[in-house]
Scaffold this motif. Structure first.
Motif, PDB file in Angstrom:
ATOM      1  N   ARG A  56       6.327 -11.237  -0.511  1.00  0.00           N
ATOM      2  CA  ARG A  56       6.135 -12.069   0.976  1.00  0.00           C
ATOM      3  C   ARG A  56       7.485 -12.390   1.388  1.00  0.00           C
ATOM      4  O   ARG A  56       7.732 -12.467   2.448  1.00  0.00           O
ATOM      5  CB  ARG A  56       5.238 -13.121   0.618  1.00  0.00           C
ATOM      6  CG  ARG A  56       4.719 -13.905   1.945  1.00  0.00           C
ATOM      7  CD  ARG A  56       4.154 -14.892   1.677  1.00  0.00           C
ATOM      8  NE  ARG A  56       3.923 -15.676   2.998  1.00  0.00           N
ATOM      9  CZ  ARG A  56       3.967 -17.067   3.222  1.00  0.00           C
ATOM     10  NH1 ARG A  56       4.065 -17.504   1.971  1.00  0.00           N
ATOM     11  NH2 ARG A  56       3.860 -17.544   4.294  1.00  0.00           N
ATOM     12  N   PHE A  87       3.455 -11.370  -5.664  1.00  0.00           N
ATOM     13  CA  PHE A  87       3.059 -11.366  -4.466  1.00  0.00           C
ATOM     14  C   PHE A  87       4.024 -12.370  -3.636  1.00  0.00           C
ATOM     15  O   PHE A  87       4.378 -11.842  -2.613  1.00  0.00           O
ATOM     16  CB  PHE A  87       1.651 -12.203  -4.333  1.00  0.00           C
ATOM     17  CG  PHE A  87       0.894 -12.324  -3.214  1.00  0.00           C
ATOM     18  CD1 PHE A  87       0.395 -11.398  -2.623  1.00  0.00           C
ATOM     19  CD2 PHE A  87       1.099 -13.296  -2.503  1.00  0.00           C
ATOM     20  CE1 PHE A  87      -0.352 -11.590  -1.467  1.00  0.00           C
ATOM     21  CE2 PHE A  87       0.389 -13.708  -1.389  1.00  0.00           C
ATOM     22  CZ  PHE A  87      -0.288 -12.724  -0.687  1.00  0.00           C
ATOM     23  N   LEU A 105       7.198  -7.619   2.563  1.00  0.00           N
ATOM     24  CA  LEU A 105       6.403  -6.626   2.066  1.00  0.00           C
ATOM     25  C   LEU A 105       5.199  -6.457   1.626  1.00  0.00           C
ATOM     26  O   LEU A 105       4.545  -5.556   1.059  1.00  0.00           O
ATOM     27  CB  LEU A 105       7.636  -5.749   1.131  1.00  0.00           C
ATOM     28  CG  LEU A 105       8.779  -4.908   1.773  1.00  0.00           C
ATOM     29  CD1 LEU A 105       9.439  -4.384   0.426  1.00  0.00           C
ATOM     30  CD2 LEU A 105       8.287  -4.086   2.651  1.00  0.00           C
ATOM     31  N   ASN A 106       4.574  -7.757   1.413  1.00  0.00           N
ATOM     32  CA  ASN A 106       3.281  -7.914   1.208  1.00  0.00           C
ATOM     33  C   ASN A 106       2.459  -7.240   2.356  1.00  0.00           C
ATOM     34  O   ASN A 106       2.791  -7.274   3.395  1.00  0.00           O
ATOM     35  CB  ASN A 106       2.954  -9.319   0.926  1.00  0.00           C
ATOM     36  CG  ASN A 106       2.976 -10.280   2.060  1.00  0.00           C
ATOM     37  OD1 ASN A 106       3.640 -10.006   2.833  1.00  0.00           O
ATOM     38  ND2 ASN A 106       1.801 -11.093   2.190  1.00  0.00           N
ATOM     39  N   ASP A 107       1.316  -7.010   1.827  1.00  0.00           N
ATOM     40  CA  ASP A 107       0.293  -6.315   3.010  1.00  0.00           C
ATOM     41  C   ASP A 107       0.923  -5.197   3.583  1.00  0.00           C
ATOM     42  O   ASP A 107       0.724  -4.899   4.821  1.00  0.00           O
ATOM     43  CB  ASP A 107      -0.252  -7.263   3.935  1.00  0.00           C
ATOM     44  CG  ASP A 107      -1.516  -6.800   4.634  1.00  0.00           C
ATOM     45  OD1 ASP A 107      -1.755  -7.346   5.653  1.00  0.00           O
ATOM     46  OD2 ASP A 107      -2.017  -6.103   4.044  1.00  0.00           O
ATOM     47  N   THR A 108       1.688  -4.322   2.930  1.00  0.00           N
ATOM     48  CA  THR A 108       2.173  -3.027   3.340  1.00  0.00           C
ATOM     49  C   THR A 108       2.142  -2.046   2.589  1.00  0.00           C
ATOM     50  O   THR A 108       2.411  -2.220   1.240  1.00  0.00           O
ATOM     51  CB  THR A 108       3.890  -3.015   3.863  1.00  0.00           C
ATOM     52  OG1 THR A 108       4.647  -3.447   2.754  1.00  0.00           O
ATOM     53  CG2 THR A 108       3.965  -4.316   4.937  1.00  0.00           C
ATOM     54  N   LEU A 161      -5.786  -4.495  -4.403  1.00  0.00           N
ATOM     55  CA  LEU A 161      -6.801  -5.624  -4.074  1.00  0.00           C
ATOM     56  C   LEU A 161      -6.210  -6.655  -3.589  1.00  0.00           C
ATOM     57  O   LEU A 161      -6.254  -7.511  -2.534  1.00  0.00           O
ATOM     58  CB  LEU A 161      -7.876  -5.694  -5.124  1.00  0.00           C
ATOM     59  CG  LEU A 161      -8.684  -6.827  -4.765  1.00  0.00           C
ATOM     60  CD1 LEU A 161     -10.058  -6.776  -3.987  1.00  0.00           C
ATOM     61  CD2 LEU A 161      -9.157  -7.508  -6.153  1.00  0.00           C
ATOM     62  N   VAL A 162      -5.302  -7.220  -4.473  1.00  0.00           N
ATOM     63  CA  VAL A 162      -4.567  -8.260  -4.238  1.00  0.00           C
ATOM     64  C   VAL A 162      -3.391  -8.353  -3.314  1.00  0.00           C
ATOM     65  O   VAL A 162      -3.225  -9.230  -2.401  1.00  0.00           O
ATOM     66  CB  VAL A 162      -3.933  -8.984  -5.522  1.00  0.00           C
ATOM     67  CG1 VAL A 162      -3.157 -10.143  -5.494  1.00  0.00           C
ATOM     68  CG2 VAL A 162      -5.071  -9.288  -6.568  1.00  0.00           C
ATOM     69  N   TYR A 222      -6.467  -0.619   3.376  1.00  0.00           N
ATOM     70  CA  TYR A 222      -7.154  -0.583   1.833  1.00  0.00           C
ATOM     71  C   TYR A 222      -6.982   1.009   1.453  1.00  0.00           C
ATOM     72  O   TYR A 222      -6.878   1.856   2.388  1.00  0.00           O
ATOM     73  CB  TYR A 222      -8.574  -0.754   2.225  1.00  0.00           C
ATOM     74  CG  TYR A 222      -8.866  -2.273   2.221  1.00  0.00           C
ATOM     75  CD1 TYR A 222      -7.794  -3.337   1.885  1.00  0.00           C
ATOM     76  CD2 TYR A 222     -10.134  -2.532   2.500  1.00  0.00           C
ATOM     77  CE1 TYR A 222      -8.208  -4.630   2.281  1.00  0.00           C
ATOM     78  CE2 TYR A 222     -10.492  -4.017   2.910  1.00  0.00           C
ATOM     79  CZ  TYR A 222      -9.431  -4.962   2.653  1.00  0.00           C
ATOM     80  OH  TYR A 222      -9.777  -6.275   2.879  1.00  0.00           O
ATOM     81  N   LEU A 244      -2.892  -5.947  -0.629  1.00  0.00           N
ATOM     82  CA  LEU A 244      -3.447  -5.574   0.699  1.00  0.00           C
ATOM     83  C   LEU A 244      -4.425  -6.548   1.084  1.00  0.00           C
ATOM     84  O   LEU A 244      -5.336  -6.711   0.585  1.00  0.00           O
ATOM     85  CB  LEU A 244      -3.918  -3.955   0.597  1.00  0.00           C
ATOM     86  CG  LEU A 244      -2.867  -3.089  -0.074  1.00  0.00           C
ATOM     87  CD1 LEU A 244      -3.752  -1.744  -0.152  1.00  0.00           C
ATOM     88  CD2 LEU A 244      -1.723  -3.057   0.904  1.00  0.00           C
ATOM     89  N   GLN A 245      -4.213  -6.941   2.394  1.00  0.00           N
ATOM     90  CA  GLN A 245      -5.077  -7.625   3.013  1.00  0.00           C
ATOM     91  C   GLN A 245      -5.579  -7.150   4.322  1.00  0.00           C
ATOM     92  O   GLN A 245      -6.623  -7.662   4.644  1.00  0.00           O
ATOM     93  CB  GLN A 245      -4.279  -9.123   3.331  1.00  0.00           C
ATOM     94  CG  GLN A 245      -3.957  -9.502   2.022  1.00  0.00           C
ATOM     95  CD  GLN A 245      -3.691 -11.307   2.215  1.00  0.00           C
ATOM     96  OE1 GLN A 245      -4.343 -12.099   2.745  1.00  0.00           O
ATOM     97  NE2 GLN A 245      -2.369 -11.606   1.771  1.00  0.00           N
ATOM     98  N   SER A 246      -4.801  -6.227   4.762  1.00  0.00           N
ATOM     99  CA  SER A 246      -5.557  -5.658   6.248  1.00  0.00           C
ATOM    100  C   SER A 246      -6.631  -4.419   5.880  1.00  0.00           C
ATOM    101  O   SER A 246      -5.885  -3.440   4.941  1.00  0.00           O
ATOM    102  CB  SER A 246      -4.303  -5.135   7.040  1.00  0.00           C
ATOM    103  OG  SER A 246      -3.403  -6.195   7.381  1.00  0.00           O
ATOM    104  N   PRO A 247      -7.567  -4.600   6.196  1.00  0.00           N
ATOM    105  CA  PRO A 247      -8.433  -3.544   5.923  1.00  0.00           C
ATOM    106  C   PRO A 247      -8.248  -2.224   6.532  1.00  0.00           C
ATOM    107  O   PRO A 247      -8.568  -1.053   5.713  1.00  0.00           O
ATOM    108  CB  PRO A 247      -9.855  -3.905   6.709  1.00  0.00           C
ATOM    109  CG  PRO A 247      -9.892  -5.403   7.004  1.00  0.00           C
ATOM    110  CD  PRO A 247      -8.473  -5.583   7.265  1.00  0.00           C
ATOM    111  N   GLU A 248      -7.236  -1.938   7.315  1.00  0.00           N
ATOM    112  CA  GLU A 248      -6.986  -0.594   7.694  1.00  0.00           C
ATOM    113  C   GLU A 248      -5.735  -0.163   6.700  1.00  0.00           C
ATOM    114  O   GLU A 248      -5.525   1.073   6.685  1.00  0.00           O
ATOM    115  CB  GLU A 248      -6.281  -0.488   9.054  1.00  0.00           C
ATOM    116  CG  GLU A 248      -5.106  -1.519   9.522  1.00  0.00           C
ATOM    117  CD  GLU A 248      -5.261  -3.037   9.705  1.00  0.00           C
ATOM    118  OE1 GLU A 248      -4.489  -3.670  10.451  1.00  0.00           O
ATOM    119  OE2 GLU A 248      -6.494  -3.312   9.620  1.00  0.00           O
TER     120      GLU A 248
END
Lengths: 279, 431
Positions: free
Chosen positions: A132, A128, A136-139, A216-217, A225, A219-223
């Motif tokens: 970050r 993670f 590239l985290n949450d992508t 789960l860990v 998921y 991705l943080q943006s609901p769009e």
């Protein structure tokens, strides 16, 4: 001249096949059945394969409430990209691994086996932080890279087995005819490796399609998921489960996998090497 | 030799391609902070999974956003499943949202690690005085209040009124119902066709720890790393009574002990068990899923020797200590916890609101539903349990307590062995 198979052997063979199909297919049939049942029927003790009353509202609520369609698109993108990148990268590496002799090969093998022993929970935080640091985290791209990294060792292992099964004499014959390494790979090895590549591609696709924890860990943006994350949102606190919409969502989630398998399974033909080398 | 070089080149190409792919940039994670117009945007990670609750929360947030153009709240919808792991990485990676929805027993460990803001000075005084000390206690670590406690669940008994009537049993109507009464009704309603009680105890620890308070069974004393365990008669009263109903009276359906609470509802609806103990939130599900004409009632809160006490393990709303907008986040939470808002959320989730004013609002809202009277009554005895103060509780619960309780309820070990496993297990974990 081959002996004819006795009739009872044929009957037994088909019976075994039918049993096997029923065994494998029943959960899916049950899932489809549950997806059309009302919550009242799902919470009753009655065991009906055919719903007493066909209820389509589960599909409506699954599609409306949990953003399943965007999640399915995300999953499809991630799974297909992971599949393509993994196969493309694994192919030359697996070839090298299968054909190389000596310490380098041993080191490669040890690396592959070692990388398989770490549970993801153990490396999730460094991973993670690493992602970050390169934004590239949450992508989805970050997730694809992680999936490639996680599936690569096993696919390498799988593919190098397929490469090893290709008689080296075929390559030597091509070399005698003046083919260079790339030509040998493209014209000789690749066609014979096709079933192995398909099997590997399928494995990679399914692994990425079903993976939950890393998505789960990371991705943080609901769009962003993926489907497993969206499906898990049907599970609430205290173990509450919205069984009908969950079943409907799960049915929808299996469709792309079935399509991909339907397309690829024709390529999974064995026996291509029979008679390639005369003894 | 030439061949080796060729193979090496191919392998190198593969590695290079992998390295190049890894260098590709993606979009950075969006964060909370100040917008171009000077407005603050707070990220609010909500776990609410029921559509009605999600709608209620959205309505509250929209209301806040329209009244507070300078402090906008953005809902990030997440799920309960895997939240603990997700939060660990979010906190470690510095990407946790400003406002975090969770539950007391799971959030306190993050507070112990210093990830949550102390909200003591921000909490609205009226709200503070309207929530019982016992509930505040459940979200207090050291002398810091690390969360707003919002809604709670209790354990309560539901009965098939027709089966009780058939057995000649009068439905209890008092303020509370003793364990002896529960066992008596279970015995009286047990027939060859059905059992008196179904109790989903596949994951028994939370239930055991909560109901033990009714017998003064606290299990733990002390706080943090110094927490000590004591498993005596008070602590073992609940498992012992359940065990007695299952194997002594044979009035408790053994199969149900291996199921989840929701699984047992099918047996309840099908008339296979006359009563079932469930989380209070099942009121809504029973009303929705019970077959046409199913005559059910919610029984009074279950009372032990120390009263009808249960553990308060509320859902919580905390603020990330690293948030640049702790004060604004707390302001929003004061608004969020307003009586009508909380009543709306509690009603949607079929849970008990933490504040007295919200409970009054909910009583009015649910006046035509007699089951809600009992749900709210069961909320009166909720108090902060000692286990919330024990740092390693979650680990002990998952690795020691749950398997030990399961073995005892399966009649595989004795009461003494259960006590030993629970005590020794804690000693191993807590060192």
């Amino acid at each position: 001249m081959t002996a004819r198979r006795p009739w009872y052997a044929t009957v037994l063979m088909y019976a075994a096949l039918a049993f096997f199909l029923a065994f494998l297919g029943f959960p899916l049939v049950w899932l489809v059945s549950a997806s059309f049942k009302s919550s009242q029927e799902l919470n009753s003790l009655a065991v009906n394969l055919i719903p007493a009353q066909w209820d389509f509202s589960n599909y409506a609520s699954a599609l409306e409430r949990q953003n399943l369609i965007p999640a399915a698109m995300n999953s499809l993108l991630v799974a297909v990209a992971t599949m393509i990148i993994t196969v493309l990268l694994s192919m030359p590496m697996a070839y090298a691994l299968a054909r190389l002799q000596g310490r380098l090969r041993a080191a490669g093998t040890i690396w592959i086996l070692t990388s398989q022993v770490f549970p993801s929970i153990l490396i999730i935080i460094p991973l993670f932080l690493l992602l970050r640091s390169i934004s590239l985290n949450d992508t989805l791209l970050g997730l694809i890279l992680v999936y490639v990294t996680f599936t690569m060792p096993f696919t390498l292992w799988m593919l190098q087995g397929y490469v090893a099964a290709i008689p080296v004499e075929l390559e030597e014959a091509a070399e005698m005819d003046g083919a260079n390494r790339i030509t040998i790979l493209r014209r000789v090895v690749l066609p014979l490796l096709a079933p192995g590549l398909v099997a590997t591609a399928m494995f990679t696709f399914v692994s990425a399609w079903n993976e939950f924890f890393l998505a789960l860990v990371l991705l943080q943006s609901p769009e962003l998921y993926t489907l497993p994350i969206a499906l898990r949102s049907f599970l609430g606190a205290e173990g509450q489960t919205q069984l009908g919409p969950l079943a409907a969502g799960a049915v929808l989630a299996t469709i792309p996998s079935l399509i991909i398998f339907g397309i690829l399974q024709k390529k999974l033909t064995g026996g291509m090497l029979a008679g390639a080398v005369k003894g | 030799m030439k061949r080796i070089r060729g193979i090496g080149a191919i392998a190198l190409a593969g590695v290079a391609a992998l390295a190049l792919t890894s260098c590709t940039q993606g979009s950075a994670t969006r964060g909370s902070g100040d917008g171009e117009d000077g407005a603050v945007t707070l990220q609010f990670q909500s776990l609410s999974d029921q559509p009605t609750t999600q709608a209620a929360i959205k309505k509250i947030v929209d209301g806040w956003n329209s009244e507070n153009p300078d402090v906008q709240v953005e809902i990030i919808q997440a799920g309960w499943d895997g939240t603990y792991d997700k939060l660990i990485t979010q906190f470690t990676g510095g990407t946790a949202p400003d406002i975090i929805h969770f539950e007391a027993s799971s959030i306190v460990s993050f507070a112990a690690d210093g990830y949550l803001a102390d909200l003591s000075e921000y909490i609205d005084p009226d709200l503070k005085s309207d929530i019982s000390e016992g509930i505040w206690d459940s979200v207090t670590v050291g002398d810091e209040i690390i969360a707003y406690p919002s809604t709670l669940q209790s354990y309560m008994a539901f009965a098939n009124a027709d089966l009780l009537e058939q057995a000649g049993v009068e439905i209890p109507t008092g303020d509370t119902m003793t364990w002896d009464e529960l066992a008596e009704i279970a015995r009286a309603t047990t027939t060859p066709e059905h059992k008196g009680l179904g109790w989903g105890l596949a994951s028994p620890t939370a239930t055991m720890m909560s109901l033990a308070l009714g017998f003064d069974g606290g299990y733990f004393s002390g706080e943090g790393d110094d927490a000590k365990i004591e498993v005596g008669d008070d602590e073992l009263a609940v498992p012992e009574r359940i065990h007695e109903m299952a194997y002594g009276d044979k009035s408790l359906d053994l199969t149900s002990l291996t199921q989840s609470g929701s699984d047992v509802l099918a047996s309840f609806y099908g008339g296979k068990v006359a009563m079932t103990v469930q989380g209070s939130f099942q009121v809504t599900n029973i009303a929705k899923d019970a077959p046409e004409g199913f005559n059910w009632v919610a029984l009074p809160p279950i009372e032990g020797s120390a009263g009808a006490l249960q553990a308060a393990n509320p859902q919580t709303y905390s603020v990330n200590v690293d948030s640049e907008h702790v004060e604004e986040s707390a302001e929003f939470l004061n608004y969020f916890m307003g009586a009508d808002n909380l009543a709306e959320i509690a009603y949607a989730d079929a849970l008990i609101p933490s504040s007295g004013e919200a409970r009054s609002a909910l009583e009015k809202k649910a006046a035509d539903n007699p089951a809600w009277t009992q749900v709210l009554a069961s909320g009166e005895g909720l108090e902060g349990p000692p286990f919330l103060k024990a740092d390693k509780y979650t680990e002990w619960k998952d690795t020691i307590a749950t398997p030990a309780f399961q073995q005892y309820l399966a009649d595989k070990i004795s009461k003494e062995q259960l006590a030993t496993q629970l005590s020794d297990g804690w000693a191993d974990i807590a060192g």
